[in-house]
Design a protein around this motif. Structure first.
Motif, PDB file in Angstrom:
ATOM      1  N   ARG A  85       0.808  -1.224   0.000  1.00 23.49           N
ATOM      2  CA  ARG A  85       0.000   0.000   0.000  1.00 23.49           C
ATOM      3  C   ARG A  85       0.840   1.273   0.000  1.00 23.49           C
ATOM      4  O   ARG A  85       0.313   2.358  -0.240  1.00 23.49           O
ATOM      5  CB  ARG A  85      -0.942  -0.001   1.208  1.00 23.49           C
TER       6      ARG A  85
ATOM      7  N   SER B 223       1.253  -2.493   9.068  1.00 20.98           N
ATOM      8  CA  SER B 223      -0.010  -2.831   8.414  1.00 20.98           C
ATOM      9  C   SER B 223      -1.209  -2.361   9.234  1.00 20.98           C
ATOM     10  O   SER B 223      -2.167  -1.796   8.700  1.00 20.98           O
ATOM     11  CB  SER B 223      -0.084  -4.342   8.180  1.00 20.98           C
ATOM     12  N   GLN B 224      -1.147  -2.585  10.533  1.00 15.36           N
ATOM     13  CA  GLN B 224      -2.232  -2.155  11.417  1.00 15.36           C
ATOM     14  C   GLN B 224      -2.368  -0.627  11.408  1.00 15.36           C
ATOM     15  O   GLN B 224      -3.479  -0.101  11.379  1.00 15.36           O
ATOM     16  CB  GLN B 224      -1.996  -2.652  12.842  1.00 15.36           C
TER      17      GLN B 224
ATOM     18  N   ASP C 269      -4.132   0.378   8.259  1.00 14.80           N
ATOM     19  CA  ASP C 269      -5.556   0.060   8.387  1.00 14.80           C
ATOM     20  C   ASP C 269      -6.283   1.127   9.193  1.00 14.80           C
ATOM     21  O   ASP C 269      -7.377   1.549   8.839  1.00 14.80           O
ATOM     22  CB  ASP C 269      -5.756  -1.298   9.082  1.00 14.80           C
ATOM     23  N   GLU C 270      -5.671   1.551  10.284  1.00 22.21           N
ATOM     24  CA  GLU C 270      -6.302   2.505  11.194  1.00 22.21           C
ATOM     25  C   GLU C 270      -6.399   3.920  10.620  1.00 22.21           C
ATOM     26  O   GLU C 270      -7.398   4.598  10.822  1.00 22.21           O
ATOM     27  CB  GLU C 270      -5.534   2.558  12.521  1.00 22.21           C
TER      28      GLU C 270
END
Length: 142
Positions: free
Chosen positions: A45, A119-120, A123-124
Motif C-alpha cells: 500500500r 499494516s495495522q 488500516d487505522e
C-alpha cells in the motif's frame, strides 16, 4: 488516497562516533537504513519511499538498493536537524502527493519496524481525518 513513506536519513551520527553516519553502519551485514526500507518496501500500500539525505552525502551511492528501486526516490535536501530534514522532504515530495494522501515518517536509524504494526497503522489511518502515530508501550523498568 495513497500512502508514501518519508525516511529522514541526513544525520551524521555524531553522537555515535565512528567513520560513517549511523544509518549506514552495518547491522547483520546490511546498512541500518536498509532494515527499515525493506519493511516499508514490502508493504504494497506504500506507493513510494522517499529517502531524504544530506546534499553532500557520500555514502548512499556505495550501496545496491535492489528490489524496490522503482518505488524509491532519493531527495538530496536534508537539513541540519531531523525536523528540518523532514520539512525539506515534505516540501520536495509535494509534486507527487495530493491533499488526501498520507505521509508516513520513519527515521532511517530505527531498524525495528514490525511489518504487522505497520499494516495495522495503515488500516487505522486510512479512513481517519487526522492521522496516527505508531508507538509501542515502554516497560516501567526502562
Amino acid at each position: 488516497m495513497k500512502f508514501y513513506a518519508l525516511i529522514p536519513a541526513a544525520g551524521s551520527g555524531s553522537r555515535m562516533g565512528g567513520e560513517m553516519p549511523k544509518q549506514y553502519m552495518p547491522l547483520n551485514s546490511i546498512p541500518l537504513i536498509a532494515h527499515a526500507l525493506i519493511v516499508l518496501a514490502r508493504e504494497p500500500r506504500i506507493s513510494k519511499l522517499f529517502v531524504v539525505i544530506s546534499p553532500d552525502d557520500r555514502w548512499w551511492d556505495n550501496y545496491e538498493w535492489q528490489g524496490w528501486e522503482e518505488r524509491l526516490q532519493v531527495l538530496r535536501c536534508g537539513g541540519a536537524t531531523r525536523a528540518e530534514t523532514v520539512l525539506n522532504g515534505l516540501e520536495a515530495m509535494a509534486k507527487w502527493c495530493t491533499a488526501d494522501d498520507w505521509v508516513l515518517v520513519h527515521d532511517a536509524a530505527r531498524p525495528c519496524l514490525p511489518a504487522e504494526s505497520l499494516s495495522q497503522l495503515l488500516d487505522e489511518v486510512a479512513d481517519d481525518a487526522v492521522g496516527g502515530l505508531l508507538a509501542v508501550p515502554v516497560a516501567d523498568t526502562l
